[in-house]
Design a protein around this motif. Structure first.
Motif, PDB file in Angstrom:
ATOM      1  N   GLU A   1      17.071 -22.359  -2.450  1.00 26.44           N
ATOM      2  CA  GLU A   1      17.104 -23.012  -3.768  1.00 26.44           C
ATOM      3  C   GLU A   1      16.301 -22.218  -4.798  1.00 26.44           C
ATOM      4  OE1 GLU A   1      17.520 -25.632  -0.500  1.00 26.44           O
ATOM      5  OE2 GLU A   1      15.552 -25.023  -1.179  1.00 26.44           O
ATOM      6  N   ASP A   2      16.492 -22.575  -6.078  1.00 30.09           N
ATOM      7  CA  ASP A   2      15.721 -21.965  -7.154  1.00 30.09           C
ATOM      8  C   ASP A   2      15.086 -23.070  -7.982  1.00 30.09           C
ATOM      9  OD1 ASP A   2      14.622 -20.055  -8.803  1.00 30.09           O
ATOM     10  OD2 ASP A   2      16.367 -20.038 -10.144  1.00 30.09           O
ATOM     11  N   PRO A   3      13.771 -23.216  -7.994  1.00 27.68           N
ATOM     12  CA  PRO A   3      12.807 -22.410  -7.243  1.00 27.68           C
ATOM     13  C   PRO A   3      12.825 -22.807  -5.770  1.00 27.68           C
ATOM     14  CG  PRO A   3      11.627 -24.148  -8.387  1.00 27.68           C
ATOM     15  CD  PRO A   3      13.081 -24.262  -8.799  1.00 27.68           C
ATOM     16  N   PRO A   4      12.477 -21.869  -4.912  1.00 28.23           N
ATOM     17  CA  PRO A   4      12.527 -22.151  -3.477  1.00 28.23           C
ATOM     18  C   PRO A   4      11.360 -23.024  -3.005  1.00 28.23           C
ATOM     19  CG  PRO A   4      11.885 -19.873  -3.852  1.00 28.23           C
ATOM     20  CD  PRO A   4      12.164 -20.479  -5.197  1.00 28.23           C
ATOM     21  N   THR A   5      11.558 -23.631  -1.855  1.00 31.50           N
ATOM     22  CA  THR A   5      10.468 -24.276  -1.132  1.00 31.50           C
ATOM     23  C   THR A   5      10.025 -23.278  -0.079  1.00 31.50           C
ATOM     24  OG1 THR A   5      11.400 -26.479  -1.473  1.00 31.50           O
ATOM     25  CG2 THR A   5       9.812 -26.232   0.324  1.00 31.50           C
ATOM     26  N   TRP A   6       8.750 -22.958  -0.084  1.00 31.79           N
ATOM     27  CA  TRP A   6       8.181 -21.972   0.826  1.00 31.79           C
ATOM     28  C   TRP A   6       7.453 -22.707   1.942  1.00 31.79           C
ATOM     29  CZ3 TRP A   6       8.405 -16.618  -0.463  1.00 31.79           C
ATOM     30  CH2 TRP A   6       8.958 -16.353  -1.728  1.00 31.79           C
ATOM     31  N   SER A   7       7.571 -22.217   3.178  1.00 29.00           N
ATOM     32  CA  SER A   7       6.895 -22.899   4.283  1.00 29.00           C
ATOM     33  C   SER A   7       6.508 -21.944   5.403  1.00 29.00           C
ATOM     34  CB  SER A   7       7.786 -24.009   4.839  1.00 29.00           C
ATOM     35  OG  SER A   7       8.957 -23.462   5.392  1.00 29.00           O
ATOM     36  N   THR A   8       5.531 -22.392   6.199  1.00 30.67           N
ATOM     37  CA  THR A   8       5.087 -21.682   7.388  1.00 30.67           C
ATOM     38  C   THR A   8       4.204 -22.603   8.208  1.00 30.67           C
ATOM     39  OG1 THR A   8       4.220 -19.582   8.233  1.00 30.67           O
ATOM     40  CG2 THR A   8       2.935 -20.662   6.511  1.00 30.67           C
ATOM     41  N   ARG A   9       3.900 -22.168   9.428  1.00 31.46           N
ATOM     42  CA  ARG A   9       2.936 -22.879  10.276  1.00 31.46           C
ATOM     43  C   ARG A   9       1.918 -21.876  10.769  1.00 31.46           C
ATOM     44  NH1 ARG A   9       5.754 -25.594  14.811  1.00 31.46           N
ATOM     45  NH2 ARG A   9       5.599 -23.613  15.900  1.00 31.46           N
ATOM     46  N   VAL A  10       0.647 -22.255  10.703  1.00 38.51           N
ATOM     47  CA  VAL A  10      -0.446 -21.436  11.214  1.00 38.51           C
ATOM     48  C   VAL A  10      -0.994 -22.140  12.450  1.00 38.51           C
ATOM     49  CG1 VAL A  10      -2.726 -20.470  10.740  1.00 38.51           C
ATOM     50  CG2 VAL A  10      -1.019 -20.597   8.903  1.00 38.51           C
ATOM     51  N   GLU A  11      -0.826 -21.510  13.611  1.00 37.85           N
ATOM     52  CA  GLU A  11      -1.347 -22.086  14.848  1.00 37.85           C
ATOM     53  C   GLU A  11      -2.728 -21.499  15.115  1.00 37.85           C
ATOM     54  OE1 GLU A  11       1.224 -22.487  18.159  1.00 37.85           O
ATOM     55  OE2 GLU A  11       3.004 -22.668  16.896  1.00 37.85           O
ATOM     56  N   LEU A  12      -3.692 -22.386  15.307  1.00 38.15           N
ATOM     57  CA  LEU A  12      -5.066 -21.953  15.527  1.00 38.15           C
ATOM     58  C   LEU A  12      -5.315 -21.722  17.014  1.00 38.15           C
ATOM     59  CD1 LEU A  12      -6.798 -24.455  13.104  1.00 38.15           C
ATOM     60  CD2 LEU A  12      -6.189 -22.079  12.679  1.00 38.15           C
ATOM     61  N   PRO A  13      -6.185 -20.766  17.337  1.00 38.54           N
ATOM     62  CA  PRO A  13      -6.546 -20.572  18.749  1.00 38.54           C
ATOM     63  C   PRO A  13      -7.116 -21.878  19.306  1.00 38.54           C
ATOM     64  CG  PRO A  13      -7.450 -18.820  17.372  1.00 38.54           C
ATOM     65  CD  PRO A  13      -6.886 -19.850  16.448  1.00 38.54           C
ATOM     66  N   THR A  14      -6.891 -22.143  20.584  1.00 41.53           N
ATOM     67  CA  THR A  14      -7.338 -23.416  21.158  1.00 41.53           C
ATOM     68  C   THR A  14      -8.852 -23.579  21.144  1.00 41.53           C
ATOM     69  OG1 THR A  14      -7.218 -22.448  23.366  1.00 41.53           O
ATOM     70  CG2 THR A  14      -5.318 -23.739  22.621  1.00 41.53           C
ATOM     71  N   VAL A  15      -9.610 -22.509  21.009  1.00 46.11           N
ATOM     72  CA  VAL A  15     -11.071 -22.617  20.955  1.00 46.11           C
ATOM     73  C   VAL A  15     -11.571 -22.977  19.562  1.00 46.11           C
ATOM     74  CG1 VAL A  15     -11.445 -21.055  22.888  1.00 46.11           C
ATOM     75  CG2 VAL A  15     -11.361 -20.136  20.562  1.00 46.11           C
ATOM     76  N   VAL A  16     -10.674 -23.038  18.580  1.00 46.60           N
ATOM     77  CA  VAL A  16     -11.053 -23.336  17.198  1.00 46.60           C
ATOM     78  C   VAL A  16     -10.705 -24.785  16.889  1.00 46.60           C
ATOM     79  CG1 VAL A  16     -10.519 -22.805  14.788  1.00 46.60           C
ATOM     80  CG2 VAL A  16     -10.738 -20.956  16.445  1.00 46.60           C
ATOM     81  N   SER A  17     -11.600 -25.449  16.169  1.00 44.83           N
ATOM     82  CA  SER A  17     -11.336 -26.813  15.734  1.00 44.83           C
ATOM     83  C   SER A  17     -11.578 -26.895  14.227  1.00 44.83           C
ATOM     84  CB  SER A  17     -12.245 -27.797  16.470  1.00 44.83           C
ATOM     85  OG  SER A  17     -11.847 -29.116  16.211  1.00 44.83           O
ATOM     86  N   ILE A  18     -10.652 -27.516  13.529  1.00 44.09           N
ATOM     87  CA  ILE A  18     -10.787 -27.680  12.086  1.00 44.09           C
ATOM     88  C   ILE A  18     -11.930 -28.647  11.813  1.00 44.09           C
ATOM     89  CG2 ILE A  18      -9.640 -28.484   9.993  1.00 44.09           C
ATOM     90  CD1 ILE A  18      -6.984 -27.633  11.330  1.00 44.09           C
ATOM     91  N   VAL A  19     -12.813 -28.272  10.912  1.00 43.97           N
ATOM     92  CA  VAL A  19     -13.977 -29.094  10.566  1.00 43.97           C
ATOM     93  C   VAL A  19     -13.835 -29.598   9.142  1.00 43.97           C
ATOM     94  CG1 VAL A  19     -15.481 -27.829  12.164  1.00 43.97           C
ATOM     95  CG2 VAL A  19     -15.332 -27.103   9.781  1.00 43.97           C
ATOM     96  N   PRO A  20     -14.579 -30.673   8.803  1.00 39.68           N
ATOM     97  CA  PRO A  20     -14.551 -31.143   7.419  1.00 39.68           C
ATOM     98  C   PRO A  20     -14.915 -30.019   6.449  1.00 39.68           C
ATOM     99  CG  PRO A  20     -15.648 -32.742   8.823  1.00 39.68           C
ATOM    100  CD  PRO A  20     -15.414 -31.515   9.657  1.00 39.68           C
ATOM    101  N   ASN A  21     -14.317 -30.062   5.274  1.00 36.94           N
ATOM    102  CA  ASN A  21     -14.496 -29.090   4.189  1.00 36.94           C
ATOM    103  C   ASN A  21     -13.815 -27.756   4.440  1.00 36.94           C
ATOM    104  OD1 ASN A  21     -15.980 -30.908   2.570  1.00 36.94           O
ATOM    105  ND2 ASN A  21     -17.782 -30.496   3.832  1.00 36.94           N
TER     106      ASN A  21
END
Length: 192
Positions: free
Chosen positions: A141-161
């Protein structure tokens, strides 16, 4: 006589177990503990709303390791002047391969609008750990919808902030531009 099964959902989860997992057919506490790489006892003690861990049902919700509540969707807001309709979201959830993943989806103009760029990057920056990212891909489409997925290593955990951003980049020179969209992941920003 048939007995109605009520789905059990925790009212709150302990601080290090803010992730939520919905029990699927065939799941057991044992295989869920293995999936999250934790001791069975830790899974049991952090889910007191399940009175008997040997009996769980599809649809039950368990508290699992995570320092933020997820699944979690964060709105990405523009940091620079952008065309009307530009915006995006970052969706934090379990990775299909274990651990956590961040999926990006945004409506953006062509990257050339911001300079000598031909792609966009979606990135997450986790305090005291660093950044992880991936190239976004457009729809026709114009404008396009852009997408991706970022997989984190299993030893990493997302933290607040933790910060989630999208910025333009040049795939030939490796030079990246400034952040176009940004969001911050914390308990209050998660839309479930």
């Amino acid at each position: 006589m048939y007995q109605q099964q009520y789905i059990r959902i925790p009212q709150t989860c302990p601080p290090a177990f803010l992730g939520r997992y919905t029990v699927q057919p065939g799941d057991t506490f044992f295989n869920i503990a293995q999936m999250f790489r934790l001791r069975l006892e830790a899974l049991v003690v952090n889910n007191p709303h399940i009175s008997n861990p040997n009996i769980i049902y599809p649809g039950d919700v368990l508290c699992v390791p995570g320092l933020i509540p997820y699944p979690c969707a964060v709105i990405l807001r523009p940091l620079v002047p952008v065309p009307f309709g530009t915006g995006g979201v970052a969706y934090v959830n379990f990775s299909p391969r274990g651990g956590q993943a961040v999926s990006f989806m945004a409506t953006l103009p062509q990257p050339t609008m911001f300079g000598d760029f031909d792609i966009y990057l979606g990135e997450i920056y986790i305090s005291d750990i660093g950044g992880f990212g991936n190239q976004l891909f457009p729809t026709p489409e114009d404008p396009p919808t852009w997408s991706t997925r970022v997989e984190l290593p299993t030893v990493v955990s997302i933290v607040p902030n933790s910060r989630v951003v999208i910025r333009p980049s040049n795939s030939f020179t490796g030079i990246s531009g400034g952040f176009i969209l940004e969001g911050v992941i914390h308990s209050g920003s998660c839309h479930l």
